[in-house]
Each structure stands twice: as C-alpha cells, then as structure tokens.
Design a protein around this motif. Structure first.
Motif, short mmCIF file in Angstrom:
data_model
loop_
_atom_site.label_atom_id
_atom_site.label_comp_id
_atom_site.label_asym_id
_atom_site.label_seq_id
_atom_site.Cartn_x
_atom_site.Cartn_y
_atom_site.Cartn_z
N CYS A 198 0.84 -1.20 0.00
CA CYS A 198 0.00 0.00 0.00
C CYS A 198 0.88 1.25 0.00
N ILE A 199 0.63 2.15 -0.94
CA ILE A 199 1.57 3.26 -1.15
C ILE A 199 0.90 4.64 -1.12
N THR A 200 -0.31 4.72 -0.58
CA THR A 200 -0.95 6.03 -0.45
C THR A 200 -0.71 6.61 0.93
N THR A 201 -1.24 5.96 1.94
CA THR A 201 -0.95 6.36 3.32
C THR A 201 -0.07 5.33 4.01
N GLY A 202 -0.15 4.08 3.57
CA GLY A 202 0.59 3.00 4.23
C GLY A 202 -0.07 2.52 5.51
N TRP A 203 -1.25 3.05 5.85
CA TRP A 203 -1.90 2.68 7.11
C TRP A 203 -2.23 1.19 7.18
N LEU A 204 -2.53 0.58 6.04
CA LEU A 204 -2.99 -0.81 6.03
C LEU A 204 -1.87 -1.83 5.91
N ASN A 205 -0.65 -1.38 5.69
CA ASN A 205 0.43 -2.32 5.46
C ASN A 205 0.66 -3.25 6.65
N TYR A 206 0.77 -2.68 7.82
CA TYR A 206 1.05 -3.51 9.00
C TYR A 206 -0.08 -4.49 9.31
N PRO A 207 -1.35 -4.04 9.38
CA PRO A 207 -2.42 -5.02 9.65
C PRO A 207 -2.55 -6.09 8.57
N LEU A 208 -2.41 -5.71 7.30
CA LEU A 208 -2.50 -6.71 6.24
C LEU A 208 -1.35 -7.72 6.32
N GLU A 209 -0.17 -7.24 6.72
CA GLU A 209 0.97 -8.15 6.89
C GLU A 209 0.74 -9.09 8.08
N LYS A 210 0.17 -8.57 9.16
CA LYS A 210 -0.05 -9.40 10.35
C LYS A 210 -1.02 -10.54 10.09
N ILE A 211 -2.03 -10.30 9.26
CA ILE A 211 -3.00 -11.36 8.98
C ILE A 211 -2.60 -12.19 7.76
N GLY A 212 -1.46 -11.84 7.14
CA GLY A 212 -0.98 -12.59 5.98
C GLY A 212 -1.90 -12.48 4.77
N PHE A 213 -2.49 -11.30 4.59
CA PHE A 213 -3.51 -11.12 3.55
C PHE A 213 -2.96 -11.42 2.16
N TRP A 214 -1.86 -10.79 1.78
CA TRP A 214 -1.32 -10.97 0.43
C TRP A 214 -0.81 -12.40 0.22
N ARG A 215 -0.18 -12.95 1.24
CA ARG A 215 0.34 -14.32 1.13
C ARG A 215 -0.78 -15.32 0.92
N ARG A 216 -1.86 -15.15 1.68
CA ARG A 216 -3.00 -16.07 1.54
C ARG A 216 -3.64 -15.92 0.15
N LEU A 217 -3.73 -14.69 -0.33
CA LEU A 217 -4.29 -14.45 -1.66
C LEU A 217 -3.41 -15.07 -2.73
N GLU A 218 -2.10 -14.96 -2.57
CA GLU A 218 -1.17 -15.57 -3.53
C GLU A 218 -1.28 -17.09 -3.52
N ASP A 219 -1.40 -17.67 -2.33
CA ASP A 219 -1.54 -19.13 -2.23
C ASP A 219 -2.82 -19.60 -2.92
N LEU A 220 -3.89 -18.82 -2.76
CA LEU A 220 -5.15 -19.18 -3.40
C LEU A 220 -5.03 -19.13 -4.91
N ILE A 221 -4.45 -18.07 -5.44
CA ILE A 221 -4.32 -17.92 -6.89
C ILE A 221 -3.36 -18.96 -7.45
N GLN A 222 -2.26 -19.23 -6.74
CA GLN A 222 -1.32 -20.25 -7.20
C GLN A 222 -1.97 -21.63 -7.23
N GLY A 223 -2.80 -21.91 -6.22
CA GLY A 223 -3.50 -23.20 -6.18
C GLY A 223 -4.49 -23.35 -7.32
N LEU A 224 -5.11 -22.24 -7.73
CA LEU A 224 -6.11 -22.30 -8.79
C LEU A 224 -5.49 -22.29 -10.18
N THR A 225 -4.38 -21.57 -10.34
CA THR A 225 -3.80 -21.38 -11.68
C THR A 225 -2.47 -22.09 -11.91
#
Length: 284
Positions: A241-268
């Motif tokens: 996140c590159i506008t305010t950066g407010w969401l970077n830490y919470p999204l990292e703590k819950i592994g949001f991007w990693r989980r999304l990548e795992d889902l897409i990799q599993g499907l494609t």
C-alpha cells in the motif's frame, strides 16, 4: 501506503538528489528523441516513437488540467454546502476514503508486482514493465516531473470527479444536503487516489522536499520514506500500500497478500513474482 526492519544500503537503495521537475509540455518528446537515438542511431522508427510520446504527453497534460479544475470546482461546492452537523459523518468519510484509497493502491501494486509478464500484449509494456523497472531503479521516479508522475492517475479519477460536478449542477439543495457526507467520502477517495503516485514519488525523494511534505510523512498522514523502504527489500513481497501506508502492518499481520497468492497459485499454478525474479537476475 509503511519501520521496523534494518534495511540494506546499495545502488538500488541509495537516495537520489531531486532534480528540476518543473512541468514541461515537450520534455516527454525530447526524452523520446534521446532514448530512440541511443537505441537506434540510424533514426529508423524515430518519427513513430516521437509521435507516440508526444501524444502521451499531451494526454497527460489534458488529464492533469481537467482533473485539477474539477477538484477546485468540487471543493468550492463542498465548502459552500458545509454544515457543522455534518462534521462526524464527514470525518468518518475522510478516514474511510483514505483507507480505501490505500487498499486500492496496494491491490494494484500487488497485482502488478506479483503476476503477469512484460511480454503480455498491451498491459505488459504499458503497465507491468514500469513496476519491474522500479524495483531495479527505485529512484527513477524522482526524475519524473509533475505531469508525468500524475497524468495517469488523473485520468483514472476523472470519472468520479465529473460525476460529482454533475451532481452539484443538477441536484436540489435538499438532495445535496442529504448526499453531503457521501460526496465528502468520494472526494477524499479521489484526492488520495489522484495523488498516490506523487506520494509514492515523495517516499523515494530524500533531498529538497518541502517541509510540509516531510511533516505529513513524519505524522504518517501520507506514506513515510522509511516505511516504504520495507517493500524494496527483495523479494518485494510485503507493504504494497503506497498512499498512506496505514494498512500495510495489519495486512501483513493477517498474511492477507500471502493467503491471496496461495489461493491464486493453487487455482492457476502460476508462481508469484516469477517474472519479477527474472528481471532481478538479468541485472545481476
């Protein structure tokens, strides 16, 4: 949008003095001439590249002028309609607009960094390649002037700004009063969206920033420089996140991007950041 890690210092991380970035209507055309001449001294294809570059530059100028005209128009109407009783909902709308803009910047950034290839037709060269090159030379963005930095984002936010201006011209005062908190939310969302690239540029600029910009960074109203450097540690898999950066830490703590990548990799079956790694290996 950002600093808890000790970061390496190297050619890709060294700060770059800010150059003269005053807008110039023809600077994009001159850059195209220089680049094509270096790549092809014979001059073959120069006219085609020059015409495309000048057309792009003209489009960016038109988008910036129209966008900022609409911003001024809509801001005046919002100020004229302001009432004290709107304050709580307006504050909520401002915060919500900043958060959503931050998330959308992260979603676009994550998608371009993680998936696709520069070989893809249309989007590969126009959209994905700049993200690949940015990881190789993070400070190149500081050499873009105001028009080049903000032209594309201004194009994206024209539609909501035009719609808002239309509402102000056609709706009754009673309807506008009811819509006021919503319009403030939309306005804040478009403002943060419009300035995302500029904020990103400031996060890579270590010299010559106005005092008010560094204060906004220090107070974490916009993306701080130290915060964004976390993303530029290879393999560039976090803090998108590159506008305010407010969401970077919470999204990292819950592994949001990693989980999304795992889902897409599993499907494609596609591996995240495979193309980005290839570009890094080319440079090495």
């Amino acid at each position: 949008m950002a600093a808890f890690l000790r970061l390496p210092v190297g050619p890709g991380h060294l700060p770059c003095p800010q150059t003269d970035s005053r807008p110039d209507l023809f600077s994009g055309c001159r850059d195209a001439v220089d680049q094509v001449h270096l790549a092809d001294p014979s001059g073959v294809g120069l006219f085609r590249h020059l015409r495309r570059s000048c057309s792009k530059r003209f489009q960016e100028w038109c988008c910036v002028v129209l966008c900022f005209s609409l911003i001024a128009h809509n801001l005046v109407h919002l100020l004229l309609l302001a009432r004290w009783e709107h304050t709580p909902l307006v504050m909520l709308g401002v915060i919500a607009g900043a958060l959503i803009a931050d998330f959308l910047s992260g979603l676009v950034h994550w998608g371009a960094d993680t998936w696709g290839s520069v070989e893809l037709p249309i989007v590969g060269k126009a959209f994905i390649r700049p993200f690949r090159e940015h990881h190789i030379d993070p400070t190149a963005i500081t050499r873009h002037d105001f028009i080049e930095t903000n032209g594309d984002n201004c194009l994206v936010t024209l539609l909501p700004l035009l719609n808002m201006a239309y509402q102000f011209r056609t709706q009754s005062p009673e309807a506008l009063e009811q819509l006021y908190p919503w319009e403030c939310f939309v306005f804040c969302l478009t403002i943060f969206g419009t300035f995302t690239n500029q904020i990103h540029k400031w996060s890579h600029t270590y010299f010559g920033l106005p005092r008010w910009v560094t204060l906004l960074q220090d107070w974490h109203v916009i993306l701080p420089r130290k915060h964004h450097r976390i993303h530029h540690v290879s393999p560039h898999e976090t803090y998108f996140c590159i506008t305010t950066g407010w969401l970077n830490y919470p999204l990292e703590k819950i592994g949001f991007w990693r989980r999304l990548e795992d889902l897409i990799q599993g499907l494609t079956g596609e591996k995240p950041r495979a193309d980005d790694m290839k570009w890094a290996q080319k440079i090495k």
